[in-house]
Design a protein around this motif. Structure first.
Motif, PDB file in Angstrom:
ATOM      1  N   LEU A   1       0.725  -1.359  -0.076  1.00 26.94           N
ATOM      2  CA  LEU A   1      -0.197  -0.005  -0.038  1.00 26.94           C
ATOM      3  C   LEU A   1       0.755   1.325   0.135  1.00 26.94           C
ATOM      4  CD1 LEU A   1      -2.643  -1.206   2.563  1.00 26.94           C
ATOM      5  CD2 LEU A   1      -3.080  -0.537   0.075  1.00 26.94           C
ATOM      6  N   SER A   2       1.859   1.122   0.743  1.00 28.48           N
ATOM      7  CA  SER A   2       2.963   2.239   0.785  1.00 28.48           C
ATOM      8  C   SER A   2       3.443   2.562  -0.672  1.00 28.48           C
ATOM      9  CB  SER A   2       3.860   2.139   1.840  1.00 28.48           C
ATOM     10  OG  SER A   2       4.819   1.293   1.341  1.00 28.48           O
ATOM     11  N   VAL A   3       3.508   2.030  -1.598  1.00 27.25           N
ATOM     12  CA  VAL A   3       3.863   2.067  -2.920  1.00 27.25           C
ATOM     13  C   VAL A   3       2.877   2.734  -3.816  1.00 27.25           C
ATOM     14  CG1 VAL A   3       4.627   0.975  -5.091  1.00 27.25           C
ATOM     15  CG2 VAL A   3       5.371  -0.078  -2.632  1.00 27.25           C
ATOM     16  N   LEU A   4       1.540   2.762  -3.290  1.00 26.17           N
ATOM     17  CA  LEU A   4       0.351   3.446  -3.978  1.00 26.17           C
ATOM     18  C   LEU A   4       0.274   4.747  -3.628  1.00 26.17           C
ATOM     19  CD1 LEU A   4      -2.164   0.607  -4.095  1.00 26.17           C
ATOM     20  CD2 LEU A   4      -0.163   1.038  -5.645  1.00 26.17           C
ATOM     21  N   THR A   5       1.196   5.707  -4.145  1.00 21.25           N
ATOM     22  CA  THR A   5       1.056   6.960  -3.691  1.00 21.25           C
ATOM     23  C   THR A   5       1.140   7.954  -4.898  1.00 21.25           C
ATOM     24  OG1 THR A   5       2.543   8.892  -2.884  1.00 21.25           O
ATOM     25  CG2 THR A   5       3.665   6.674  -3.217  1.00 21.25           C
ATOM     26  N   PRO A   6       0.380   9.066  -4.959  1.00 16.41           N
ATOM     27  CA  PRO A   6       0.548   9.814  -6.015  1.00 16.41           C
ATOM     28  C   PRO A   6       1.708  10.971  -6.109  1.00 16.41           C
ATOM     29  CG  PRO A   6      -0.970  10.677  -4.419  1.00 16.41           C
ATOM     30  CD  PRO A   6      -0.566   9.547  -3.900  1.00 16.41           C
ATOM     31  N   ASP A   7       2.893  10.259  -5.651  1.00 19.09           N
ATOM     32  CA  ASP A   7       4.035  11.007  -5.570  1.00 19.09           C
ATOM     33  C   ASP A   7       4.571  11.409  -7.186  1.00 19.09           C
ATOM     34  OD1 ASP A   7       6.517  12.040  -5.590  1.00 19.09           O
ATOM     35  OD2 ASP A   7       7.287  10.537  -4.045  1.00 19.09           O
ATOM     36  N   THR A   8       4.593  12.422  -7.654  1.00 12.78           N
ATOM     37  CA  THR A   8       5.130  12.870  -8.908  1.00 12.78           C
ATOM     38  C   THR A   8       6.334  12.330  -9.401  1.00 12.78           C
ATOM     39  OG1 THR A   8       5.792  15.060  -8.187  1.00 12.78           O
ATOM     40  CG2 THR A   8       3.764  14.832  -9.074  1.00 12.78           C
ATOM     41  N   ASN A   9       7.235  11.765  -8.267  1.00 18.34           N
ATOM     42  CA  ASN A   9       8.637  11.389  -8.594  1.00 18.34           C
ATOM     43  C   ASN A   9       8.690   9.927  -8.496  1.00 18.34           C
ATOM     44  OD1 ASN A   9      10.001  13.986  -8.762  1.00 18.34           O
ATOM     45  ND2 ASN A   9       9.919  14.098  -6.489  1.00 18.34           N
ATOM     46  N   PHE A  10       7.466   9.298  -8.398  1.00 18.44           N
ATOM     47  CA  PHE A  10       7.448   7.913  -8.251  1.00 18.44           C
ATOM     48  C   PHE A  10       7.237   7.190  -9.459  1.00 18.44           C
ATOM     49  CE2 PHE A  10       6.061   3.540  -6.681  1.00 18.44           C
ATOM     50  CZ  PHE A  10       7.249   3.421  -5.611  1.00 18.44           C
ATOM     51  N   SER A  11       7.563   5.930  -9.912  1.00 20.62           N
ATOM     52  CA  SER A  11       7.362   5.430 -10.941  1.00 20.62           C
ATOM     53  C   SER A  11       6.067   4.618 -11.186  1.00 20.62           C
ATOM     54  CB  SER A  11       8.540   4.255 -11.504  1.00 20.62           C
ATOM     55  OG  SER A  11       8.349   3.554 -12.370  1.00 20.62           O
ATOM     56  N   LEU A  12       5.496   4.535 -12.255  1.00 12.14           N
ATOM     57  CA  LEU A  12       4.335   3.757 -12.585  1.00 12.14           C
ATOM     58  C   LEU A  12       4.357   2.441 -12.350  1.00 12.14           C
ATOM     59  CD1 LEU A  12       1.403   4.412 -13.389  1.00 12.14           C
ATOM     60  CD2 LEU A  12       2.016   4.121 -15.691  1.00 12.14           C
ATOM     61  N   ALA A  13       5.319   1.712 -12.803  1.00 12.22           N
ATOM     62  CA  ALA A  13       5.797   0.363 -13.185  1.00 12.22           C
ATOM     63  C   ALA A  13       5.573  -0.341 -11.718  1.00 12.22           C
ATOM     64  CB  ALA A  13       7.000   0.022 -13.829  1.00 12.22           C
ATOM     65  N   PRO A  14       6.156   0.285 -10.740  1.00  9.65           N
ATOM     66  CA  PRO A  14       6.160  -0.577  -9.495  1.00  9.65           C
ATOM     67  C   PRO A  14       4.580  -0.523  -8.682  1.00  9.65           C
ATOM     68  CG  PRO A  14       7.932   0.794  -9.376  1.00  9.65           C
ATOM     69  CD  PRO A  14       7.331   1.234 -10.700  1.00  9.65           C
ATOM     70  N   ALA A  15       4.078   0.750  -9.003  1.00  5.81           N
ATOM     71  CA  ALA A  15       2.787   0.689  -8.671  1.00  5.81           C
ATOM     72  C   ALA A  15       1.923  -0.188  -9.112  1.00  5.81           C
ATOM     73  CB  ALA A  15       2.214   2.201  -8.862  1.00  5.81           C
ATOM     74  N   ILE A  16       1.856  -0.324 -10.532  1.00  6.23           N
ATOM     75  CA  ILE A  16       1.014  -1.284 -11.315  1.00  6.23           C
ATOM     76  C   ILE A  16       1.301  -2.908 -10.532  1.00  6.23           C
ATOM     77  CG2 ILE A  16       0.856  -2.625 -13.525  1.00  6.23           C
ATOM     78  CD1 ILE A  16       1.567   0.049 -14.804  1.00  6.23           C
ATOM     79  N   GLU A  17       2.443  -3.146 -10.330  1.00  7.33           N
ATOM     80  CA  GLU A  17       2.729  -4.624 -10.011  1.00  7.33           C
ATOM     81  C   GLU A  17       2.213  -4.595  -8.576  1.00  7.33           C
ATOM     82  OE1 GLU A  17       3.646  -6.920 -11.690  1.00  7.33           O
ATOM     83  OE2 GLU A  17       4.149  -5.876 -13.322  1.00  7.33           O
ATOM     84  N   CYS A  18       2.514  -3.968  -7.634  1.00  5.40           N
ATOM     85  CA  CYS A  18       1.936  -3.906  -6.260  1.00  5.40           C
ATOM     86  C   CYS A  18       0.351  -3.662  -6.206  1.00  5.40           C
ATOM     87  CB  CYS A  18       2.505  -2.686  -5.514  1.00  5.40           C
ATOM     88  SG  CYS A  18       4.388  -2.929  -5.044  1.00  5.40           S
ATOM     89  N   ALA A  19      -0.410  -2.921  -7.285  1.00  5.08           N
ATOM     90  CA  ALA A  19      -1.762  -2.769  -7.085  1.00  5.08           C
ATOM     91  C   ALA A  19      -2.323  -4.384  -7.534  1.00  5.08           C
ATOM     92  CB  ALA A  19      -2.122  -1.915  -8.202  1.00  5.08           C
ATOM     93  N   TRP A  20      -1.666  -4.945  -8.538  1.00  6.38           N
ATOM     94  CA  TRP A  20      -2.066  -6.281  -8.880  1.00  6.38           C
ATOM     95  C   TRP A  20      -2.094  -7.113  -7.729  1.00  6.38           C
ATOM     96  CZ3 TRP A  20      -5.253  -7.353 -12.655  1.00  6.38           C
ATOM     97  CH2 TRP A  20      -5.457  -6.581 -13.650  1.00  6.38           C
ATOM     98  N   CYS A  21      -0.888  -7.341  -6.966  1.00  5.26           N
ATOM     99  CA  CYS A  21      -0.820  -8.182  -5.817  1.00  5.26           C
ATOM    100  C   CYS A  21      -2.155  -7.797  -4.776  1.00  5.26           C
ATOM    101  CB  CYS A  21       0.356  -7.700  -4.968  1.00  5.26           C
ATOM    102  SG  CYS A  21       1.859  -8.302  -5.928  1.00  5.26           S
ATOM    103  N   LEU A  22      -2.288  -6.521  -4.838  1.00  2.21           N
ATOM    104  CA  LEU A  22      -3.418  -6.197  -3.893  1.00  2.21           C
ATOM    105  C   LEU A  22      -4.832  -6.732  -4.458  1.00  2.21           C
ATOM    106  CD1 LEU A  22      -2.191  -2.760  -2.629  1.00  2.21           C
ATOM    107  CD2 LEU A  22      -2.522  -4.452  -1.054  1.00  2.21           C
ATOM    108  N   HIS A  23      -4.935  -6.586  -5.632  1.00  5.38           N
ATOM    109  CA  HIS A  23      -6.259  -7.101  -6.235  1.00  5.38           C
ATOM    110  C   HIS A  23      -6.372  -8.402  -5.972  1.00  5.38           C
ATOM    111  CE1 HIS A  23      -8.797  -8.657  -9.348  1.00  5.38           C
ATOM    112  NE2 HIS A  23      -8.002  -9.142  -9.815  1.00  5.38           N
ATOM    113  N   TYR A  24      -5.284  -9.172  -6.110  1.00  2.00           N
ATOM    114  CA  TYR A  24      -5.601 -10.771  -5.900  1.00  2.00           C
ATOM    115  C   TYR A  24      -5.660 -11.058  -4.436  1.00  2.00           C
ATOM    116  CZ  TYR A  24      -3.069 -11.127 -10.254  1.00  2.00           C
ATOM    117  OH  TYR A  24      -2.821 -11.068 -11.774  1.00  2.00           O
ATOM    118  N   LEU A  25      -5.323 -10.103  -3.382  1.00  2.00           N
ATOM    119  CA  LEU A  25      -5.510 -10.319  -2.007  1.00  2.00           C
ATOM    120  C   LEU A  25      -7.038  -9.990  -1.920  1.00  2.00           C
ATOM    121  CD1 LEU A  25      -2.362  -8.819  -0.394  1.00  2.00           C
ATOM    122  CD2 LEU A  25      -3.000 -11.351  -0.348  1.00  2.00           C
ATOM    123  N   ALA A  26      -7.554  -8.796  -2.433  1.00  3.46           N
ATOM    124  CA  ALA A  26      -8.669  -8.417  -2.365  1.00  3.46           C
ATOM    125  C   ALA A  26      -9.862  -9.255  -2.956  1.00  3.46           C
ATOM    126  CB  ALA A  26      -8.962  -7.249  -2.814  1.00  3.46           C
TER     127      ALA A  26
END
Length: 505
Positions: A243-268
């Motif tokens: 969840l900490s990776v899912l941040t609207p930080d403008t300096n953060f990368s999209l690719a890690p957020a995509i992977e972590c969001a899919w993990c959370l989806h499988y958990l959800a």
């Protein structure tokens, strides 16, 4: 808002410039992630060595097998040239037949493991690259052959070299799909704690975070994940770290957020997803969706943004179904989420219809039990945009109509507002559709509207609604016919004659 980092995996073996390689890798990456929107997709990824040009592989089957045998012999007897032989071996192992030849050679894996655990750092790197090539094999018997190396791959996840850690992670992630034995062994060897520690220690290293997300998502898609894997993940600190990776930080990368969001989806999707609510997953995912919706509304559609939107929508939609109504405002945080989801719904109906359908589903779950979100759709003037989507197909219109039905169901005043915003005239169009589900839903919404106030019923009659219902009554069967007949007999026919008399000059 977001930037998509250069993607360095899932590549083919084509020749050409390094820039061409990067473009092809990015397209391949995007295609695989898009496929995962509609179904769970277990995939393998191949990290290419960007330190050198990737030549086109032209070796024939016999040559590749002979190269493997020759290189193994040289590795057993060479000294200073061992690094170059290992590099050549990793290149040779790109061929499926060479991979089979390698695992058939006596003591081949034992030799590779000894080089993986030796004192020479470069040899260790080339050895793990050989394992990485083997893990990408299409042959299912290659993965079990790599088992002697897995304890060391797990141990090396705590290392300091980013490149080495990435290779270990993607190698482990590639080994799961082909072998339940490998998966069971790795669970017993402690892959969940290893991934937890790796993500905690490397949380500022974007490429490693992305690799951890990929490897974990491979695990979470196993057939027995609900019984054997998800409980371990939920009992760890992984959910909060994801969840900490899912941040609207403008300096953060999209690719890690995509992977972590899919993990959370499988958990959800699991039965234990109430644990995610306790971690604040609904609020975090909703906040990020709100941010993404604002960006899309401003015309900032970054490359790959829709690949993050999809798992976030699924997380929010699944978690909403479990969230108590009285704590909905606390868990979601802001009724503006409804506006953000509407923006996404209207942004993708033609280019990404599956994503638009996911957005409508989330909007349905938001409005199903919440008068506040229904009121927000009206007060923020979002309903006219939803009504304009009703002529669409691919399941988008039926889900949108369910949202409007949720609004109408809350109170009669909402029904009057819906009629004033043009829903009646649109229902006249949807009642003519061939889609039986759409017609049945239209009849349900129409019933609530005409029941709310006599003026609404009169307006529907003026729009020619009686003839539409009569056509349904005589040409349809089952539920549609019964609903049309009831509306005519109890709410419309008696008033339509009065309207006719009143209108005679």
């Amino acid at each position: 808002m977001w930037r998509l980092n250069r993607v360095r995996h899932k590549a083919g073996r084509q020749g050409g410039s390094s820039e061409e390689h990067r473009l092809k890798r990015r397209e391949h990456e995007k295609a695989l992630r898009q496929a995962r929107r509609d179904r769970q997709l277990v995939s393998k990824r191949l990290l290419l060595n960007e330190d050198e040009e990737q030549p086109e592989v032209t070796m024939d089957t016999t040559s590749g097998e002979q190269d493997v045998v020759s290189l193994l012999y040289k590795l057993q007897h060479s000294g200073p040239e061992r690094e170059s032989h290992l590099r050549a071996l990793s290149n040779a192992l790109r061929g499926p037949s060479a991979q089979l030849s390698f695992i058939k050679q006596e003591n081949s894996m034992h030799l590779l493991v000894s080089l993986l655990t030796g004192s020479n750092a470069q040899c260790r790197l080339h050895a793990v690259r050989c394992l990485h090539e083997l893990s990408h094999s299409p042959h299912t018997n290659v993965a079990p052959a790599c088992l002697p190396a897995t304890p060391y791959l797990l141990t090396y996840l705590s290392g300091q070299s980013t490149k080495f850690t990435e290779l270990c992670l993607y190698t482990l992630g590639n080994l799961f799909p082909d072998s339940d034995i490998v998966k069971e062994k790795l669970l017993a060897q402690g892959i969940i704690p290893a991934l937890t520690n790796c993500l905690e220690n490397q949380r500022h290293n974007l490429s490693v975070v992305e690799a951890v997300g990929f490897t974990l998502s491979q695990l979470l898609q196993a057939k027995d994940a609900a019984e054997k894997i998800i409980p371990q993940v939920l009992a760890s600190s992984l959910p909060s770290q994801l969840l900490s990776v899912l941040t609207p930080d403008t300096n953060f990368s999209l690719a890690p957020a995509i992977e972590c969001a899919w993990c959370l989806h499988y958990l959800a999707c699991s039965e234990d997803n109430r644990e995610l609510l306790a971690h604040g997953a609904l609020l975090q995912c909703s906040s990020l969706l709100l941010s993404l919706g604002d960006a899309v509304a401003e015309g900032k559609k970054e490359e790959g943004m829709e690949l993050l939107v999809c798992p976030l929508l699924r997380c929010v939609g699944n978690l909403l179904s479990l969230c108590p109504v009285d704590s909905l405002s606390t868990q979601v945080g802001d009724v503006r989420l409804a506006a953000a989801v509407c923006v996404l719904l209207q942004a993708y109906p033609h280019t990404q219809p599956a994503l638009a359908r996911e957005s409508a589903w989330v909007l349905n779950n938001l409005t199903a039990h919440s008068s506040g979100f229904c009121s927000a759709l009206l007060s923020l003037n979002l309903v006219p945009g939803l009504i304009q989507l009703l002529p669409l197909s691919r399941g988008i219109n039926t889900m949108v109509l369910r949202v409007l039905a949720n609004i109408a169901h809350k109170n009669k005043e909402f029904c009057v507002q819906l009629a004033q915003l043009g829903l009646l005239s649109m229902l006249c169009a949807t009642l003519k559709m061939a889609d039986q589900e759409m017609v049945t839903l239209s009849l349900e919404v129409l019933f609530m509207l005409v029941l709310s106030r006599q003026q609404v019923a009169d307006e529907f009659v003026r729009l020619g609604g009686v003839s539409l219902l009569e056509a349904i009554q005589y040409n349809s069967e089952g539920e549609m016919r019964r609903r049309a007949a009831y509306l005519l007999e109890h709410h419309l026919l008696t008033h339509s004659s009065d309207l006719t008399v009143d209108n005679v000059p």
